[in-house]
Design a protein around this motif. Structure first.
Motif, PDB file in Angstrom:
ATOM      1  N   ILE A 108       0.845  -1.192   0.000  1.00  0.00           N
ATOM      2  CA  ILE A 108       0.000   0.000   0.000  1.00  0.00           C
ATOM      3  C   ILE A 108       0.888   1.252   0.000  1.00  0.00           C
ATOM      4  O   ILE A 108       1.425   1.649   1.034  1.00  0.00           O
ATOM      5  N   TYR A 109       1.019   1.827  -1.162  1.00  0.00           N
ATOM      6  CA  TYR A 109       1.880   2.996  -1.343  1.00  0.00           C
ATOM      7  C   TYR A 109       1.071   4.279  -1.374  1.00  0.00           C
ATOM      8  O   TYR A 109      -0.057   4.309  -1.837  1.00  0.00           O
ATOM      9  N   CYS A 110       1.666   5.333  -0.877  1.00  0.00           N
ATOM     10  CA  CYS A 110       1.082   6.664  -0.877  1.00  0.00           C
ATOM     11  C   CYS A 110       2.198   7.626  -1.266  1.00  0.00           C
ATOM     12  O   CYS A 110       3.222   7.701  -0.565  1.00  0.00           O
ATOM     13  N   SER A 111       2.051   8.313  -2.379  1.00  0.00           N
ATOM     14  CA  SER A 111       3.092   9.223  -2.875  1.00  0.00           C
ATOM     15  C   SER A 111       4.435   8.521  -3.009  1.00  0.00           C
ATOM     16  O   SER A 111       5.460   9.007  -2.531  1.00  0.00           O
ATOM     17  N   ASP A 112       4.420   7.355  -3.630  1.00  0.00           N
ATOM     18  CA  ASP A 112       5.632   6.560  -3.871  1.00  0.00           C
ATOM     19  C   ASP A 112       6.374   6.156  -2.597  1.00  0.00           C
ATOM     20  O   ASP A 112       7.569   5.884  -2.628  1.00  0.00           O
ATOM     21  N   GLN A 113       5.673   6.140  -1.479  1.00  0.00           N
ATOM     22  CA  GLN A 113       6.276   5.715  -0.215  1.00  0.00           C
ATOM     23  C   GLN A 113       5.381   4.635   0.398  1.00  0.00           C
ATOM     24  O   GLN A 113       4.157   4.787   0.441  1.00  0.00           O
ATOM     25  N   ALA A 114       6.009   3.562   0.853  1.00  0.00           N
ATOM     26  CA  ALA A 114       5.225   2.482   1.454  1.00  0.00           C
ATOM     27  C   ALA A 114       4.548   2.970   2.726  1.00  0.00           C
ATOM     28  O   ALA A 114       5.181   3.564   3.590  1.00  0.00           O
ATOM     29  N   LEU A 115       3.258   2.745   2.802  1.00  0.00           N
ATOM     30  CA  LEU A 115       2.503   3.129   3.987  1.00  0.00           C
ATOM     31  C   LEU A 115       2.572   2.029   5.050  1.00  0.00           C
ATOM     32  O   LEU A 115       2.591   2.320   6.242  1.00  0.00           O
ATOM     33  N   PHE A 116       2.650   0.778   4.602  1.00  0.00           N
ATOM     34  CA  PHE A 116       2.696  -0.368   5.505  1.00  0.00           C
ATOM     35  C   PHE A 116       3.782  -1.334   5.053  1.00  0.00           C
ATOM     36  O   PHE A 116       4.214  -1.308   3.913  1.00  0.00           O
ATOM     37  N   ASN A 117       4.199  -2.217   5.955  1.00  0.00           N
ATOM     38  CA  ASN A 117       5.072  -3.329   5.583  1.00  0.00           C
ATOM     39  C   ASN A 117       4.791  -4.511   6.506  1.00  0.00           C
ATOM     40  O   ASN A 117       4.207  -4.350   7.573  1.00  0.00           O
ATOM     41  N   VAL A 118       5.198  -5.677   6.039  1.00  0.00           N
ATOM     42  CA  VAL A 118       5.027  -6.888   6.838  1.00  0.00           C
ATOM     43  C   VAL A 118       5.893  -6.764   8.087  1.00  0.00           C
ATOM     44  O   VAL A 118       7.022  -6.284   8.027  1.00  0.00           O
ATOM     45  N   ARG A 119       5.386  -7.168   9.200  1.00  0.00           N
ATOM     46  CA  ARG A 119       6.114  -7.110  10.466  1.00  0.00           C
ATOM     47  C   ARG A 119       7.087  -8.272  10.557  1.00  0.00           C
ATOM     48  O   ARG A 119       6.747  -9.404  10.266  1.00  0.00           O
ATOM     49  N   ALA A 120       8.297  -7.997  10.958  1.00  0.00           N
ATOM     50  CA  ALA A 120       9.311  -9.043  11.145  1.00  0.00           C
ATOM     51  C   ALA A 120       8.996  -9.858  12.397  1.00  0.00           C
ATOM     52  O   ALA A 120       8.417  -9.354  13.359  1.00  0.00           O
ATOM     53  N   GLY A 121       9.385 -11.135  12.351  1.00  0.00           N
ATOM     54  CA  GLY A 121       9.282 -11.974  13.538  1.00  0.00           C
ATOM     55  C   GLY A 121       8.032 -12.818  13.664  1.00  0.00           C
ATOM     56  O   GLY A 121       7.854 -13.517  14.658  1.00  0.00           O
ATOM     57  N   VAL A 122       7.164 -12.779  12.667  1.00  0.00           N
ATOM     58  CA  VAL A 122       5.952 -13.600  12.705  1.00  0.00           C
ATOM     59  C   VAL A 122       6.309 -14.988  12.182  1.00  0.00           C
ATOM     60  O   VAL A 122       6.909 -15.109  11.110  1.00  0.00           O
ATOM     61  N   PRO A 123       5.987 -16.054  12.911  1.00  0.00           N
ATOM     62  CA  PRO A 123       6.268 -17.398  12.400  1.00  0.00           C
ATOM     63  C   PRO A 123       5.630 -17.578  11.016  1.00  0.00           C
ATOM     64  O   PRO A 123       4.472 -17.210  10.808  1.00  0.00           O
ATOM     65  N   ILE A 124       6.399 -18.143  10.070  1.00  0.00           N
ATOM     66  CA  ILE A 124       5.885 -18.222   8.701  1.00  0.00           C
ATOM     67  C   ILE A 124       4.638 -19.091   8.589  1.00  0.00           C
ATOM     68  O   ILE A 124       3.798 -18.838   7.735  1.00  0.00           O
ATOM     69  N   VAL A 125       4.491 -20.071   9.447  1.00  0.00           N
ATOM     70  CA  VAL A 125       3.277 -20.891   9.423  1.00  0.00           C
ATOM     71  C   VAL A 125       2.060 -20.021   9.728  1.00  0.00           C
ATOM     72  O   VAL A 125       1.027 -20.128   9.067  1.00  0.00           O
TER      73      VAL A 125
END
Length: 96
Positions: free
Chosen positions: A16-33
């Motif tokens: 979700i980008y706003c003015s060519d800047q990411a508004l959100f990103n996936v949070r690190a550390g979540v178990p992939i399962v």
């Protein structure tokens, strides 16, 4: 390689980008399962909203909901793929 149950998201994937800047990103550390389980839930909802959008002609809210859910889902899956894809071995450079 780590046991897959121990692997976690790395949090490098924006969405979700706003003015060519990411508004959100996936949070690190979540178990992939857990991340993949959430991705499956998001896809289920996106599919339902997309189906509703084909029948609801007076509004596009279902289509936009499906759009945002699939953007989140793609980011989750892309982040998991980054964890699972082996990186090439690092080689020493001349300055090292």
């Amino acid at each position: 390689m780590n046991n897959q149950s121990e692997l976690k998201t790395i949090g490098f994937t924006p969405f979700i980008y706003c003015s060519d800047q990411a508004l959100f990103n996936v949070r690190a550390g979540v178990p992939i399962v857990e991340a993949l389980s959430q991705a499956s839930d998001l896809l289920f909802l996106a599919k339902a909203f997309a189906e509703d959008a084909t029948y609801t002609k007076d509004t596009d809210r279902h289509a936009w909901a499906a759009h945002y859910l699939t953007a989140m889902d793609k980011a989750l899956i892309d982040d998991v793929v980054k964890v699972l894809t082996p990186r090439p071995a690092r080689t020493a450079t001349k300055s090292e």
